[in-house]
Design a protein around this motif. Structure first.
Motif, PDB file in Angstrom:
ATOM      1  N   VAL A  64     -20.666 -10.687  11.394  1.00 38.87           N
ATOM      2  CA  VAL A  64     -19.392 -10.175  10.886  1.00 38.87           C
ATOM      3  C   VAL A  64     -18.359 -10.311  11.990  1.00 38.87           C
ATOM      4  CG1 VAL A  64     -18.185  -8.203   9.900  1.00 38.87           C
ATOM      5  CG2 VAL A  64     -20.601  -8.578   9.378  1.00 38.87           C
ATOM      6  N   THR A  65     -17.549 -11.358  11.905  1.00 46.98           N
ATOM      7  CA  THR A  65     -16.531 -11.606  12.928  1.00 46.98           C
ATOM      8  C   THR A  65     -15.120 -11.540  12.374  1.00 46.98           C
ATOM      9  OG1 THR A  65     -16.643 -13.991  12.521  1.00 46.98           O
ATOM     10  CG2 THR A  65     -18.082 -13.094  14.228  1.00 46.98           C
ATOM     11  N   GLY A  66     -14.982 -11.477  11.034  1.00 45.77           N
ATOM     12  CA  GLY A  66     -13.648 -11.432  10.449  1.00 45.77           C
ATOM     13  C   GLY A  66     -13.126 -10.018  10.337  1.00 45.77           C
ATOM     14  N   PRO A  71     -21.297  -9.681  17.871  1.00 45.45           N
ATOM     15  CA  PRO A  71     -20.863  -9.270  16.535  1.00 45.45           C
ATOM     16  C   PRO A  71     -22.056  -8.827  15.713  1.00 45.45           C
ATOM     17  CG  PRO A  71     -20.799 -11.665  16.765  1.00 45.45           C
ATOM     18  CD  PRO A  71     -21.039 -11.108  18.130  1.00 45.45           C
ATOM     19  N   PRO A  72     -21.911  -7.787  14.926  1.00 46.17           N
ATOM     20  CA  PRO A  72     -23.049  -7.274  14.148  1.00 46.17           C
ATOM     21  C   PRO A  72     -23.418  -8.225  13.017  1.00 46.17           C
ATOM     22  CG  PRO A  72     -21.042  -6.159  13.504  1.00 46.17           C
ATOM     23  CD  PRO A  72     -20.673  -7.022  14.671  1.00 46.17           C
ATOM     24  N   ARG A  84     -19.103 -16.163   4.126  1.00 48.52           N
ATOM     25  CA  ARG A  84     -18.660 -17.202   5.062  1.00 48.52           C
ATOM     26  C   ARG A  84     -17.397 -16.773   5.792  1.00 48.52           C
ATOM     27  NH1 ARG A  84     -16.759 -22.771   5.011  1.00 48.52           N
ATOM     28  NH2 ARG A  84     -18.362 -24.183   5.795  1.00 48.52           N
ATOM     29  N   THR A  85     -16.492 -16.123   5.078  1.00 49.92           N
ATOM     30  CA  THR A  85     -15.264 -15.626   5.699  1.00 49.92           C
ATOM     31  C   THR A  85     -15.575 -14.538   6.724  1.00 49.92           C
ATOM     32  OG1 THR A  85     -13.966 -16.127   3.722  1.00 49.92           O
ATOM     33  CG2 THR A  85     -13.037 -14.515   5.260  1.00 49.92           C
ATOM     34  N   LEU A  86     -16.459 -13.625   6.372  1.00 50.02           N
ATOM     35  CA  LEU A  86     -16.859 -12.584   7.314  1.00 50.02           C
ATOM     36  C   LEU A  86     -17.493 -13.189   8.566  1.00 50.02           C
ATOM     37  CD1 LEU A  86     -18.392  -9.997   4.828  1.00 50.02           C
ATOM     38  CD2 LEU A  86     -16.287  -9.723   6.137  1.00 50.02           C
ATOM     39  N   HIS A  87     -18.242 -14.264   8.362  1.00 49.62           N
ATOM     40  CA  HIS A  87     -18.918 -14.931   9.485  1.00 49.62           C
ATOM     41  C   HIS A  87     -17.925 -15.710  10.349  1.00 49.62           C
ATOM     42  CE1 HIS A  87     -22.357 -16.626  11.592  1.00 49.62           C
ATOM     43  NE2 HIS A  87     -21.846 -17.829  11.435  1.00 49.62           N
ATOM     44  N   GLY A  88     -16.800 -16.079   9.776  1.00 49.99           N
ATOM     45  CA  GLY A  88     -15.795 -16.835  10.522  1.00 49.99           C
ATOM     46  C   GLY A  88     -16.002 -18.330  10.501  1.00 49.99           C
ATOM     47  N   GLY A  89     -16.778 -18.842   9.550  1.00 55.64           N
ATOM     48  CA  GLY A  89     -17.024 -20.278   9.467  1.00 55.64           C
ATOM     49  C   GLY A  89     -18.385 -20.551   8.860  1.00 55.64           C
ATOM     50  N   PRO A  90     -18.865 -21.792   8.964  1.00 56.06           N
ATOM     51  CA  PRO A  90     -20.168 -22.148   8.399  1.00 56.06           C
ATOM     52  C   PRO A  90     -21.285 -21.260   8.941  1.00 56.06           C
ATOM     53  CG  PRO A  90     -18.979 -24.118   9.054  1.00 56.06           C
ATOM     54  CD  PRO A  90     -18.187 -22.954   9.571  1.00 56.06           C
ATOM     55  N   LEU A  91     -22.196 -20.876   8.068  1.00 58.33           N
ATOM     56  CA  LEU A  91     -23.309 -20.022   8.468  1.00 58.33           C
ATOM     57  C   LEU A  91     -24.271 -20.799   9.367  1.00 58.33           C
ATOM     58  CD1 LEU A  91     -24.133 -18.248   5.078  1.00 58.33           C
ATOM     59  CD2 LEU A  91     -22.529 -17.555   6.867  1.00 58.33           C
ATOM     60  N   ALA A  92     -24.955 -20.090  10.228  1.00 55.75           N
ATOM     61  CA  ALA A  92     -25.909 -20.736  11.129  1.00 55.75           C
ATOM     62  C   ALA A  92     -27.137 -21.219  10.377  1.00 55.75           C
ATOM     63  CB  ALA A  92     -26.321 -19.761  12.236  1.00 55.75           C
ATOM     64  N   ASP A  93     -27.479 -20.550   9.287  1.00 51.79           N
ATOM     65  CA  ASP A  93     -28.691 -20.879   8.534  1.00 51.79           C
ATOM     66  C   ASP A  93     -28.319 -21.164   7.092  1.00 51.79           C
ATOM     67  OD1 ASP A  93     -31.307 -21.274   7.869  1.00 51.79           O
ATOM     68  OD2 ASP A  93     -31.937 -19.191   8.126  1.00 51.79           O
ATOM     69  N   ASP A  94     -29.166 -21.959   6.407  1.00 48.30           N
ATOM     70  CA  ASP A  94     -28.963 -22.182   4.987  1.00 48.30           C
ATOM     71  C   ASP A  94     -29.078 -20.863   4.237  1.00 48.30           C
ATOM     72  OD1 ASP A  94     -29.028 -24.738   5.902  1.00 48.30           O
ATOM     73  OD2 ASP A  94     -30.336 -25.499   4.333  1.00 48.30           O
ATOM     74  N   ALA A  95     -28.424 -20.796   3.094  1.00 45.54           N
ATOM     75  CA  ALA A  95     -28.449 -19.569   2.303  1.00 45.54           C
ATOM     76  C   ALA A  95     -28.620 -19.909   0.825  1.00 45.54           C
ATOM     77  CB  ALA A  95     -27.165 -18.760   2.513  1.00 45.54           C
ATOM     78  N   ALA A  96     -29.547 -19.227   0.183  1.00 45.95           N
ATOM     79  CA  ALA A  96     -29.746 -19.367  -1.257  1.00 45.95           C
ATOM     80  C   ALA A  96     -29.486 -18.015  -1.910  1.00 45.95           C
ATOM     81  CB  ALA A  96     -31.166 -19.836  -1.558  1.00 45.95           C
ATOM     82  N   LEU A  97     -28.851 -18.049  -3.070  1.00 43.40           N
ATOM     83  CA  LEU A  97     -28.488 -16.822  -3.782  1.00 43.40           C
ATOM     84  C   LEU A  97     -28.740 -17.035  -5.266  1.00 43.40           C
ATOM     85  CD1 LEU A  97     -27.141 -13.978  -3.665  1.00 43.40           C
ATOM     86  CD2 LEU A  97     -24.946 -15.139  -3.995  1.00 43.40           C
ATOM     87  N   LEU A  98     -29.422 -16.076  -5.902  1.00 42.09           N
ATOM     88  CA  LEU A  98     -29.744 -16.167  -7.327  1.00 42.09           C
ATOM     89  C   LEU A  98     -29.489 -14.820  -7.979  1.00 42.09           C
ATOM     90  CD1 LEU A  98     -32.860 -17.862  -8.908  1.00 42.09           C
ATOM     91  CD2 LEU A  98     -32.123 -15.603  -9.667  1.00 42.09           C
ATOM     92  N   LEU A  99     -28.667 -14.817  -9.012  1.00 41.32           N
ATOM     93  CA  LEU A  99     -28.401 -13.612  -9.796  1.00 41.32           C
ATOM     94  C   LEU A  99     -28.887 -13.844 -11.220  1.00 41.32           C
ATOM     95  CD1 LEU A  99     -26.259 -13.434  -7.397  1.00 41.32           C
ATOM     96  CD2 LEU A  99     -24.927 -11.990  -8.945  1.00 41.32           C
ATOM     97  N   ALA A 100     -29.813 -13.023 -11.676  1.00 42.18           N
ATOM     98  CA  ALA A 100     -30.304 -13.071 -13.051  1.00 42.18           C
ATOM     99  C   ALA A 100     -29.990 -11.730 -13.699  1.00 42.18           C
ATOM    100  CB  ALA A 100     -31.799 -13.359 -13.082  1.00 42.18           C
ATOM    101  N   GLY A 101     -29.369 -11.767 -14.876  1.00 40.72           N
ATOM    102  CA  GLY A 101     -28.942 -10.526 -15.507  1.00 40.72           C
ATOM    103  C   GLY A 101     -29.305 -10.430 -16.982  1.00 40.72           C
ATOM    104  N   TRP A 102     -29.246  -9.200 -17.463  1.00 40.60           N
ATOM    105  CA  TRP A 102     -29.552  -8.914 -18.878  1.00 40.60           C
ATOM    106  C   TRP A 102     -28.575  -7.877 -19.377  1.00 40.60           C
ATOM    107  CZ3 TRP A 102     -32.163 -10.169 -23.157  1.00 40.60           C
ATOM    108  CH2 TRP A 102     -32.376  -9.197 -24.124  1.00 40.60           C
ATOM    109  N   ASP A 103     -28.012  -8.120 -20.571  1.00 37.36           N
ATOM    110  CA  ASP A 103     -27.056  -7.203 -21.182  1.00 37.36           C
ATOM    111  C   ASP A 103     -27.622  -6.758 -22.522  1.00 37.36           C
ATOM    112  OD1 ASP A 103     -24.893  -5.821 -22.206  1.00 37.36           O
ATOM    113  OD2 ASP A 103     -23.418  -7.264 -21.486  1.00 37.36           O
ATOM    114  N   THR A 104     -27.652  -5.450 -22.733  1.00 35.83           N
ATOM    115  CA  THR A 104     -28.212  -4.925 -23.983  1.00 35.83           C
ATOM    116  C   THR A 104     -27.324  -5.227 -25.184  1.00 35.83           C
ATOM    117  OG1 THR A 104     -27.152  -2.787 -23.529  1.00 35.83           O
ATOM    118  CG2 THR A 104     -29.454  -3.066 -22.855  1.00 35.83           C
ATOM    119  N   ASP A 105     -26.067  -5.592 -24.936  1.00 35.31           N
ATOM    120  CA  ASP A 105     -25.139  -5.863 -26.031  1.00 35.31           C
ATOM    121  C   ASP A 105     -25.485  -7.210 -26.667  1.00 35.31           C
ATOM    122  OD1 ASP A 105     -23.102  -6.106 -27.815  1.00 35.31           O
ATOM    123  OD2 ASP A 105     -21.477  -6.103 -26.331  1.00 35.31           O
ATOM    124  N   ALA A 106     -26.129  -7.157 -27.821  1.00 39.12           N
ATOM    125  CA  ALA A 106     -26.559  -8.391 -28.488  1.00 39.12           C
ATOM    126  C   ALA A 106     -25.387  -9.188 -29.032  1.00 39.12           C
ATOM    127  CB  ALA A 106     -27.541  -8.067 -29.617  1.00 39.12           C
TER     128      ALA A 106
END
Length: 446
Positions: free
Chosen positions: A357-359, A372-373, A404-426
């Motif tokens: 966190v540098t930003g 930086p933390p 990436r903005t908080l980091h102040g540029g490209p991350l040092a390591d690759d990053a994968a992110l997956l969001l899976a969701g469910w909504d009860t509203d049919a």
């Protein structure tokens, strides 16, 4: 031979400018057995204003030895040498030169006045050909400079081509880590993203989602230790193995042990291990089993009571297993987690939580070592909650950009992110499905 050279001559007219050339001192290897001719070449270069660090060899074998020891910009070669005569000497030198990491230019300097001699010399790999009795300082200097520039230009074109090939190979490997999900239930939202690290080296992050015929939703995120094409290829193999096992109907509890059996012969060294988070959502979407193999547990995001905010917490698990490939005892048992009516489960790799966190956006004070933390899981929870509160559209690229903005540029390591969701509203209609591979020029400038 000592370094020789002289400053450029005054009086150069605007109508006849000197040929362009690199301003630095050039390293030149003269292959000439005649002392008088060697002295003449040195004088001609001095008169032409060529700043040269001169080296001399009297035989081809001596020249090849010098080329192995020092980096040479240009090799001036006489075709009449004690151990090689004519084009045979040139072919021997050219074959050796082309094998060097930075090949020097090759200019033939000989007494052969035959018209075809120059053509044969260039056809055999020389950059230029000069006749001793017909050359003066200006012509020799010009030929030398142009030959070096042509050689450097060719090297740059080759480097560019290789870079483009590597970029294409990297793209293919990265896209192997961004698979097409096999999910039939259109009420399941699925938003995934992959952000390569700033080092330019591929990592082994991978993820996938498959819905089984009975409605069970299988999700995985994993990370191969290390960076580079070997790790990226292993990551793609791990993802393929996981999908194959899921589609073949393997019991969820048997998948990680079987993946480890795939990993052990596939990895390039015993130090390579793989961390995995596997989530198995029941057909009723009211519970999930979490399997951890040295990986962080997922986040669970839900709407607050008033419906305007989002609460994001890290899932508490009762059991954790070792990473795949670690020579230790123990297996992988699931932790059952009850799910609310509507939910979003967030799986991620450590490239996100290890961001610094540098930003100014949410940054905190440096630690005791004035570093930086890290963003950490708590910081990622905050980012995901705030971005989901703004809506689900493009939430993955928004989260990646925020980190990436908080980091102040490209991350040092690759990053994968997956969001899976469910909504009860049919009646809400088909849920959102997006994928983001952050490899565009826009991301590169960000």
């Amino acid at each position: 031979m000592d370094r020789v050279g002289a400053p450029p001559r005054d009086g150069a007219s605007g109508d006849a400018p000197p040929p362009p050339g690199p301003p630095e001192t050039l390293t030149i290897l003269l292959v000439e057995d005649d002392d008088a001719d060697a002295l003449l070449v040195t004088e001609l270069l001095s008169r032409a204003g060529v700043l040269a660090d001169m080296h001399r060899a009297r035989r081809v074998t001596e020249a090849l030895s010098i080329l192995d020891d020092i980096r040479v910009d240009c090799l001036l070669l006489d075709l009449g040498l004690p151990d090689a005569v004519g084009l045979g000497a040139l072919e021997t030198v050219v074959a050796h030169v082309e094998a060097l990491s930075v090949p020097p230019a090759v200019v033939v300097l000989t007494g052969d006045t035959a018209i075809t001699a120059g053509t044969w010399a260039v056809a055999s790999g020389a950059d230029d050909y000069l006749v001793k009795g017909e050359v003066d300082g200006d012509r020799l200097g010009r030929a030398l400079r142009y030959a070096i520039l042509r050689r450097r230009s060719a090297a740059q074109q080759l480097a560019l081509y290789r870079s483009e090939v590597r970029a294409a190979e990297t793209m293919r490997l990265e896209r192997a880590l961004l698979p097409e999900a096999v999910v039939r239930d259109d009420r399941i939202s699925l938003m995934v993203g992959y952000l390569p690290g700033g080092s330019g080296l591929l990592g082994g992050d991978f993820f996938d989602t498959v819905e089984r015929p009975d409605g069970t939703l299988m999700i995985v995120v994993g990370d191969v230790a290390g960076h580079g094409p070997d790790e990226a290829a292993l990551g793609a193999s791990m993802r393929t193995a996981w999908r194959t096992l899921v589609l073949s109907g393997a019991d969820p509890g048997e998948i990680l042990p079987l993946m480890e059996r795939v990993l052990l012969p596939e990895r390039h060294g015993p130090e390579v291990f793989v961390t995995i988070c596997q989530v198995v959502v029941t057909p009723g979407r009211d519970a999930m089993d979490v399997y951890l193999a040295g990986h962080m547990s997922p986040l669970l995001a839900t709407r607050t009571g008033d419906g305007d905010g989002v609460e994001c917490t890290q899932v508490t698990v009762s059991t954790r297993g070792r990473a795949l490939g670690i020579p230790a005892r123990g297996g992988w048992e699931p932790s059952r987690v009850e799910l609310p009516g509507s939910w979003t489960v967030v799986l991620f790799t450590d490239g996100l939580v290890e961001a610094k966190v540098t930003g100014t956006d949410g940054s905190t004070a440096p630690d005791a070592h004035d570093r930086p933390p890290r963003l950490g899981v708590s910081g990622l929870r905050s980012v995901v909650a705030s971005e989901l509160a703004r809506g689900s559209h493009d939430v993955v690229p928004r989260v990646l950009r925020r980190v990436r903005t908080l980091h102040g540029g490209p991350l040092a390591d690759d990053a994968a992110l997956l969001l899976a969701g469910w909504d009860t509203d049919a009646d809400a209609g088909p849920a959102e499905r997006t994928s983001t591979l952050a490899d565009s020029t826009e991301w590169g400038r960000a």
